[in-house]
Design an enzyme around this catalytic site. Sequence first.
Site, PDB file in Angstrom:
ATOM      1  N   SER A 163       0.814  -1.213   0.000  1.00  0.00           N
ATOM      2  CA  SER A 163       0.000   0.000   0.000  1.00  0.00           C
ATOM      3  C   SER A 163       0.852   1.270   0.000  1.00  0.00           C
ATOM      4  O   SER A 163       0.384   2.333  -0.431  1.00  0.00           O
ATOM      5  CB  SER A 163      -0.936   0.009   1.213  1.00  0.00           C
ATOM      6  OG  SER A 163      -0.200  -0.103   2.421  1.00  0.00           O
ATOM      7  N   ASP A 407      -2.650   5.964  12.443  1.00  0.00           N
ATOM      8  CA  ASP A 407      -1.906   5.280  11.384  1.00  0.00           C
ATOM      9  C   ASP A 407      -0.585   6.024  11.176  1.00  0.00           C
ATOM     10  O   ASP A 407      -0.564   7.116  10.614  1.00  0.00           O
ATOM     11  CB  ASP A 407      -2.735   5.278  10.100  1.00  0.00           C
ATOM     12  CG  ASP A 407      -2.039   4.567   8.939  1.00  0.00           C
ATOM     13  OD1 ASP A 407      -0.837   4.253   9.059  1.00  0.00           O
ATOM     14  OD2 ASP A 407      -2.693   4.345   7.899  1.00  0.00           O
ATOM     15  N   HIS A 410       1.165   5.105   6.797  1.00  0.00           N
ATOM     16  CA  HIS A 410       0.839   5.747   5.523  1.00  0.00           C
ATOM     17  C   HIS A 410       0.983   7.265   5.613  1.00  0.00           C
ATOM     18  O   HIS A 410       1.039   7.834   6.703  1.00  0.00           O
ATOM     19  CB  HIS A 410      -0.580   5.350   5.104  1.00  0.00           C
ATOM     20  CG  HIS A 410      -0.728   3.878   4.906  1.00  0.00           C
ATOM     21  ND1 HIS A 410      -1.213   3.026   5.895  1.00  0.00           N
ATOM     22  CD2 HIS A 410      -0.427   3.083   3.840  1.00  0.00           C
ATOM     23  CE1 HIS A 410      -1.205   1.786   5.447  1.00  0.00           C
ATOM     24  NE2 HIS A 410      -0.729   1.790   4.202  1.00  0.00           N
TER      25      HIS A 410
END
Length: 431
Positions: A163, A407, A410
């Site tokens: 990702s 998070d 990312h």
Amino acid sequence: MKPPPSSSPSSSSSSAASLLRKGRLSLYFFTLLAFILFVTILFGEDFSCILGSQFDSYHPSYIYQSLSSTKKKGEKLAFAIGEGEEGCDIFDGKWVWDDTRPLYEESECPYIQPQLTCQEHGRPDTDYRHWRWQPHGCSLPSFNATLMLETLRDKKMMFVGDSLNRGQFVSMVCLVHRIIPNDAKSMITNGSLTVFTAKEYNATIEFYWAPFLLESNSDDAIVHRISDRLVRKGSINKHGKQWKGVDIMVFNTYLWWMTGLEFKILQGSFQDEEKDIVEVPTEVAYRMGMKSMVRWVKKNMDVKKTRTFFTSMSPSHGKSIDWGGDPQGNCYNQTTMIEDPAYWGSDCRKSIMSVIGEVFRRTRAPITFLNITKLSSYRKDAHTSIYKKQWSPLTPEQIANPVSYADCVHWCLPGVQDTWNELLFAKLFYP
């Protein structure tokens, strides 16, 4: 003549015990040698390098310096239109404030996934979007969307990995899409493959989900949150058949291997009823994956017509104690950068960097190394944190403690990953 001395019961017992101890030692030694031979044959590795990695220099700057020059003197690489400034390492520098940033607005790029749209999801600050990477002693060429698309005319660019590589793919799309009319571009996802098409250029920029590059039990592009991860040895062609014909390839793989000190490798097939699984040190497993990638590149990428890049590990900022912060904190509520130029977080394994260094130094495969780790390590302020779409409803406990669900892997877009693509642009056109 004297008769031979007789052995006493005690001396016989002592001799037997001594022989037994020697037998045990021999058995242990034989077992150890057999294990070493087994792993050597199984993974085709130079076992002395595996054992010797603990003696290698793990200092990231040493490893990166050894990989910084991927172009031989006088060699003309595909797509190059010039040369970088001699003696300049574009990966070594500092972040400087730039009022002209960001390079695009979040609201202007409809292709950003809701996991990365921090402003839309309530992030109150915007400073993280205004920093530009400035190499020491030289400058990065400005990103030119027209040049990028003209270069891709009748060609295919692909990002392969996890990702984080998908984030870099989306950043690249955002950087070029504004000069393309709305009716002349499209984005379609089918399973592991997402394709952005610039119709007037007959060009595609693509992303292929393969977090290990090899076949694994985490290959589903949607449902892949599996704690007991398993990778099949020698299986890169399972995905690699989808990569053939690519003109510019960008690989990454790191985070998904980091499940502990050991990793499970499948020797047979996922269809086997009784699976033959071995556990090896994570460094051994990762080296196997890297060597598989290198072999695939050597076999399938024409150095005269194509280019291949490998993006280094993307740092996370899950432990604020790493930069002298709250031992219970992480990237949540961080709005300033780390200023220590020697900073190296605990999330980036130096032993893995050593493996990357070994594999790349030993290969002649035409791969350009993109060192995004050091410059990204300073950016604890630029993660999505809590400002993203949450796929599951938050519990009252999580809402009361944002650190618990922030998070720190990312990156918000626009942001740091646009710089990764500026570096890719520089190495593509000015290697």
